[in-house]
Design an enzyme around this catalytic site. Structure first.
Site, PDB file in Angstrom:
ATOM      1  N   GLU A  52       6.046 -30.611  10.678  1.00 34.24           N
ATOM      2  CA  GLU A  52       5.031 -30.522   9.631  1.00 34.24           C
ATOM      3  C   GLU A  52       3.740 -29.917  10.162  1.00 34.24           C
ATOM      4  OE1 GLU A  52       6.818 -33.107  10.676  1.00 34.24           O
ATOM      5  OE2 GLU A  52       6.837 -34.720   9.177  1.00 34.24           O
ATOM      6  N   CYS A  75       5.863 -38.760  10.234  1.00 36.83           N
ATOM      7  CA  CYS A  75       5.457 -39.923  11.018  1.00 36.83           C
ATOM      8  C   CYS A  75       4.083 -40.404  10.566  1.00 36.83           C
ATOM      9  CB  CYS A  75       5.462 -39.602  12.499  1.00 36.83           C
ATOM     10  SG  CYS A  75       4.298 -38.306  12.999  1.00 36.83           S
ATOM     11  N   CYS A  84       1.747 -37.067  11.280  1.00 36.65           N
ATOM     12  CA  CYS A  84       1.968 -35.934  10.382  1.00 36.65           C
ATOM     13  C   CYS A  84       1.592 -36.284   8.945  1.00 36.65           C
ATOM     14  CB  CYS A  84       3.427 -35.497  10.442  1.00 36.65           C
ATOM     15  SG  CYS A  84       3.865 -34.708  12.014  1.00 36.65           S
ATOM     16  N   ASP A 200      38.361 -33.577  40.319  1.00 38.99           N
ATOM     17  CA  ASP A 200      37.982 -32.233  39.862  1.00 38.99           C
ATOM     18  C   ASP A 200      36.692 -31.712  40.476  1.00 38.99           C
ATOM     19  OD1 ASP A 200      40.202 -32.387  38.235  1.00 38.99           O
ATOM     20  OD2 ASP A 200      39.088 -32.959  36.440  1.00 38.99           O
ATOM     21  N   GLU A 256      33.150 -36.842  29.042  1.00 41.74           N
ATOM     22  CA  GLU A 256      34.078 -35.767  29.388  1.00 41.74           C
ATOM     23  C   GLU A 256      35.268 -36.234  30.222  1.00 41.74           C
ATOM     24  OE1 GLU A 256      33.062 -31.855  30.105  1.00 41.74           O
ATOM     25  OE2 GLU A 256      30.988 -32.013  29.439  1.00 41.74           O
TER      26      GLU A 256
END
Length: 324
Positions: A52, A75, A84, A200, A256
């Site tokens: 904003e 806010c 804002c 990995d 992951e």
């Protein structure tokens, strides 16, 4: 502008800053002056102006009497920036259209009340479903204190993630891998088990797209020379681990692997979103490694049933997004 079209544009502006605003929400704002000129803003990185404020700064005096569309309630408290809601009042806007209310306890309706108390017309709920989906990680974090958990899996058509010897690079193609790196860039943290690190030796950084590297979290102990370092090493109850990550400002965590961690999170009901990359590959036997380790549903009545949110072709692969 029509409300729906203007809010669609505000959503797009929010999407454009998805990887830069956390732990603040990625918000977009559109301002239409009384003479029809359009000004736009999106949330800056922490410490910078909110959406904003950015739109108001672009409009200047043209903001007086304007209509403003913003994806999330303005806010109403002093944080790193001024409220804002106060900025909108001071600018003299006439109407504010809000996608959804902010559940943050510092706001939670107070921004809307501030605007209405100043005589500004406020409407709430335009494109609410779209905004809720876009801001789902932020909303969960503010409501529960825990991060939004995305479980990323890459598999063959017959549901296998690696050959019997553990080799898995690469099941999917470059397009799918780039999309997975986009998920990393959108996530504040990426989480793996120590077994995956030992097997990995992943770096877990963002390489195939532009974006910040996530904090790397290892469940267990990573080898001293592991590429994942520097990382956070954590042990214990998964729920407590998520609570701790949330307290550190982690809004979204990308999981992951490997199959043990995936299985534990799935069975505990801690996954908010499943992203499955399916490659046109067949291992062709029961000895290849599955998506999840551990015991599954003992009967068809006990299987997990979710919703398919999207199916997207990525090169030769498919990206399937699932939710409970």
């Amino acid at each position: 502008m029509r409300d729906d079209a203007a809010m669609d544009r505000a959503v797009a502006l929010g999407a454009s800053v998805r990887t830069t605003t956390s732990p603040n929400p990625w918000v977009g704002c559109v301002l239409e002056a009384t003479d029809g000129r359009i000004f736009e803003g999106a949330t800056a990185p922490p410490g910078g102006p909110h959406a904003e404020a950015a739109a108001l700064a672009a409009a200047g005096e043209a903001a007086r009497g304007a209509t403003v569309w913003v994806t999330l309630e303005p806010c109403s408290h002093h944080g790193r920036t001024a409220p804002c809601a106060d900025a909108l009042v001071a600018a003299g806007v006439a109407r504010v259209v809000v996608g959804i209310e902010d559940p943050d306890t510092h706001v939670s309706g107070q921004g809307i009340a501030r605007l209405r108390a100043a005589g500004i017309a406020v409407e709430v709920g335009v494109q609410a479903d779209t905004v809720t989906e876009q801001l789902a990680p932020y909303l969960k974090h503010r409501r529960t204190g825990r991060p939004w958990v995305v479980l990323k899996l890459a598999a063959s058509v017959d549901g296998r993630t690696a050959a019997p010897d553990g080799s898995s690079q690469w099941i999917t193609g470059v397009e799918a891998r780039a999309d997975a790196h986009r998920l990393r860039a959108e996530s504040d943290a990426v989480l793996v088990g120590a077994g995956t690190v030992r097997a990995d030796d992943p770096t877990l950084t963002v390489r195939h797209v532009d974006g910040p590297d996530p904090v790397r979290v290892v469940l267990g102990k990573a080898p001293e020379d592991a590429k994942v370092r520097p990382c956070i090493e954590m042990t214990g109850d998964l729920g407590a681990i998520l609570d701790e990550l949330g307290a550190q400002g982690i809004v979204q965590v990308l999981v992951e692997g490997g199959a043990t961690v995936a299985g534990e999170l799935h069975r505990a009901g801690l996954v908010d979103r499943y992203v499955l990359y399916v490659a046109p590959v067949l291992f062709g036997g029961a000895d290849a490694r599955p998506l999840f380790a551990g015991a599954g549903a003992p009967t068809i009545a006990d299987v997990w049933r979710g919703r398919i949110l999207s199916v997207t072709p990525l090169g030769d692969d498919l990206r399937i997004e699932l939710a409970a």
